[in-house]
Design a protein around this motif. Structure first.
Motif, PDB file in Angstrom:
ATOM      1  N   ARG A  58       0.768  -1.313  -0.122  1.00 17.30           N
ATOM      2  CA  ARG A  58       0.140   0.029  -0.097  1.00 17.30           C
ATOM      3  C   ARG A  58       0.863   1.195   0.201  1.00 17.30           C
ATOM      4  NH1 ARG A  58      -5.067  -1.647   1.239  1.00 17.30           N
ATOM      5  NH2 ARG A  58      -5.651   0.256  -0.161  1.00 17.30           N
ATOM      6  N   ILE A  59       1.839   1.320   0.787  1.00 17.52           N
ATOM      7  CA  ILE A  59       2.938   2.287   0.600  1.00 17.52           C
ATOM      8  C   ILE A  59       3.279   2.694  -0.615  1.00 17.52           C
ATOM      9  CG2 ILE A  59       5.100   3.175   1.670  1.00 17.52           C
ATOM     10  CD1 ILE A  59       4.228   2.064   4.350  1.00 17.52           C
ATOM     11  N   VAL A 109       8.866   8.066   6.303  1.00 15.56           N
ATOM     12  CA  VAL A 109       8.126   9.140   7.034  1.00 15.56           C
ATOM     13  C   VAL A 109       7.056   8.888   7.654  1.00 15.56           C
ATOM     14  CG1 VAL A 109       6.339  11.169   6.180  1.00 15.56           C
ATOM     15  CG2 VAL A 109       8.729  10.662   5.011  1.00 15.56           C
ATOM     16  N   LEU A 110       6.270   7.983   7.050  1.00 15.75           N
ATOM     17  CA  LEU A 110       4.984   7.407   7.635  1.00 15.75           C
ATOM     18  C   LEU A 110       5.091   6.402   8.800  1.00 15.75           C
ATOM     19  CD1 LEU A 110       2.899   6.961   4.439  1.00 15.75           C
ATOM     20  CD2 LEU A 110       2.970   9.004   6.126  1.00 15.75           C
ATOM     21  N   MET A 111       6.246   5.398   8.475  1.00 17.84           N
ATOM     22  CA  MET A 111       6.373   4.534   9.660  1.00 17.84           C
ATOM     23  C   MET A 111       7.509   4.610  10.371  1.00 17.84           C
ATOM     24  SD  MET A 111       4.978   1.057   7.404  1.00 17.84           S
ATOM     25  CE  MET A 111       5.342  -0.171   8.648  1.00 17.84           C
ATOM     26  N   PHE A 131      -2.474  10.684  13.394  1.00 12.41           N
ATOM     27  CA  PHE A 131      -1.314  10.323  12.676  1.00 12.41           C
ATOM     28  C   PHE A 131      -0.769  11.206  11.845  1.00 12.41           C
ATOM     29  CE2 PHE A 131      -0.282   5.513  13.390  1.00 12.41           C
ATOM     30  CZ  PHE A 131       0.224   5.826  14.447  1.00 12.41           C
ATOM     31  N   GLN A 132      -2.011  11.639  10.865  1.00 10.88           N
ATOM     32  CA  GLN A 132      -1.624  12.534   9.664  1.00 10.88           C
ATOM     33  C   GLN A 132      -0.879  13.885  10.091  1.00 10.88           C
ATOM     34  OE1 GLN A 132      -2.786  10.964   6.505  1.00 10.88           O
ATOM     35  NE2 GLN A 132      -1.288  12.477   5.801  1.00 10.88           N
ATOM     36  N   ASP A 166      -4.625  11.965   3.050  1.00 15.14           N
ATOM     37  CA  ASP A 166      -5.170  10.675   3.046  1.00 15.14           C
ATOM     38  C   ASP A 166      -4.421   9.523   3.052  1.00 15.14           C
ATOM     39  OD1 ASP A 166      -4.295  10.823   0.385  1.00 15.14           O
ATOM     40  OD2 ASP A 166      -6.051  10.250  -0.564  1.00 15.14           O
ATOM     41  N   GLU A 167      -3.157   9.723   3.156  1.00 16.93           N
ATOM     42  CA  GLU A 167      -2.097   8.761   3.343  1.00 16.93           C
ATOM     43  C   GLU A 167      -2.217   7.703   4.192  1.00 16.93           C
ATOM     44  OE1 GLU A 167      -0.180  12.088   1.231  1.00 16.93           O
ATOM     45  OE2 GLU A 167      -1.171  11.795   2.908  1.00 16.93           O
ATOM     46  N   PHE A 168      -2.698   8.003   5.307  1.00 13.72           N
ATOM     47  CA  PHE A 168      -2.831   6.974   6.439  1.00 13.72           C
ATOM     48  C   PHE A 168      -4.250   6.124   6.122  1.00 13.72           C
ATOM     49  CE2 PHE A 168       0.540   8.977   8.664  1.00 13.72           C
ATOM     50  CZ  PHE A 168       1.192   7.909   9.348  1.00 13.72           C
ATOM     51  N   ASP A 169      -5.196   7.106   5.431  1.00 10.28           N
ATOM     52  CA  ASP A 169      -6.398   6.345   5.096  1.00 10.28           C
ATOM     53  C   ASP A 169      -6.408   5.373   4.039  1.00 10.28           C
ATOM     54  OD1 ASP A 169      -7.959   8.092   7.080  1.00 10.28           O
ATOM     55  OD2 ASP A 169      -8.090   9.441   5.179  1.00 10.28           O
ATOM     56  N   ILE A 170      -5.247   5.448   3.348  1.00 11.07           N
ATOM     57  CA  ILE A 170      -5.162   4.287   2.270  1.00 11.07           C
ATOM     58  C   ILE A 170      -4.391   3.152   2.898  1.00 11.07           C
ATOM     59  CG2 ILE A 170      -3.818   3.766   0.183  1.00 11.07           C
ATOM     60  CD1 ILE A 170      -4.358   6.786  -0.363  1.00 11.07           C
TER      61      ILE A 170
END
Length: 216
Positions: free
Chosen positions: A24-25, A42-44, A69-70, A87-91
């Motif tokens: 997904r990332i 960045v996200l994790m 988180f966003q 919407d990155e974390f939503d995905i």
């Protein structure tokens, strides 16, 4: 008692029992025109170490909820020069994944052969009920969830805790994980470990490890 050298096989969840979150990332990274590794950082957070401040790591230790988180990752995004769209974390956290049924079937076989099976996962408290709807945790003699024990892979304490709860010496444990850092952490703890790159590769490597290990 199993005739194999290994008394227990320990499985990661994401990327081993189910499709990896990096799938997904990668989709989101392509949209931003950056590499998967860049967006993963960045996200994790940095995968090779645990931090005290990255929100993903904190949530996996059960310290904070995933809500917000966003906004919390904005400093990491800004440092990397990535403009998040919101919407990155939503995905990546939408809960859609594919269960690797062949791996699940192999776990059932291992238990029938007298080998202890365990699950060692970095996860969030909010998602435990959801993932148990898709994979029966009754498959495992032991479940170690980072958000419940307060440690996350690759922190040494989570491997030490798992070893203690299994009641085994480290060399009797075989581990499968799709993140190199987590594999390295397991090996540092004295376990043998397999770096998983696909379900088929994992099954072959697991069979080879069990067959080639000296019998006792």
């Amino acid at each position: 008692m199993s005739s194999h050298h290994y008394s227990a096989v320990v499985f990661d969840f994401g990327g081993v029992l189910i499709s990896p979150i990096t799938d997904r990332i990668s989709e989101v990274a392509a949209r931003h025109g950056v590499s998967t590794d860049e967006l993963l950082h960045v996200l994790m957070g940095p995968p090779a170490v645990s931090t005290s401040d990255h929100p993903w790591h904190r949530a996996e230790r059960g310290e904070i909820a995933v809500v917000g988180f966003q906004q919390l990752v904005q400093p990491w995004a800004g440092e990397a020069g990535i403009v998040l769209t919101g919407d990155e974390f939503d995905i990546i956290l939408d809960g859609v994944f594919k269960v690797h049924d062949d791996i699940v079937s192999r776990i059932v076989e291992l238990r029938s052969e007298g080998i202890t099976t365990a699950l060692l996962t970095n996860s969030f408290k909010e998602f435990r009920a959801h993932i148990e709807e898709h994979v029966d945790f009754g498959l495992f003699d032991l479940v170690i969830d980072s958000s419940e024990v307060g440690y996350r892979k690759p922190e040494p304490e989570i491997y030490e805790l798992t070893t203690k709860r299994l009641g085994l010496t480290p060399e009797r444990i075989l581990y499968l994980d799709d993140f190199v850092a987590n594999v390295d952490g397991a090996r540092a703890a004295g376990w043998d470990a397999i770096h998983v790159t696909s379900p088929q590769q994992a099954l072959i490597a697991l069979s080879e490890a069990l067959e080639l290990a000296p019998r006792t």
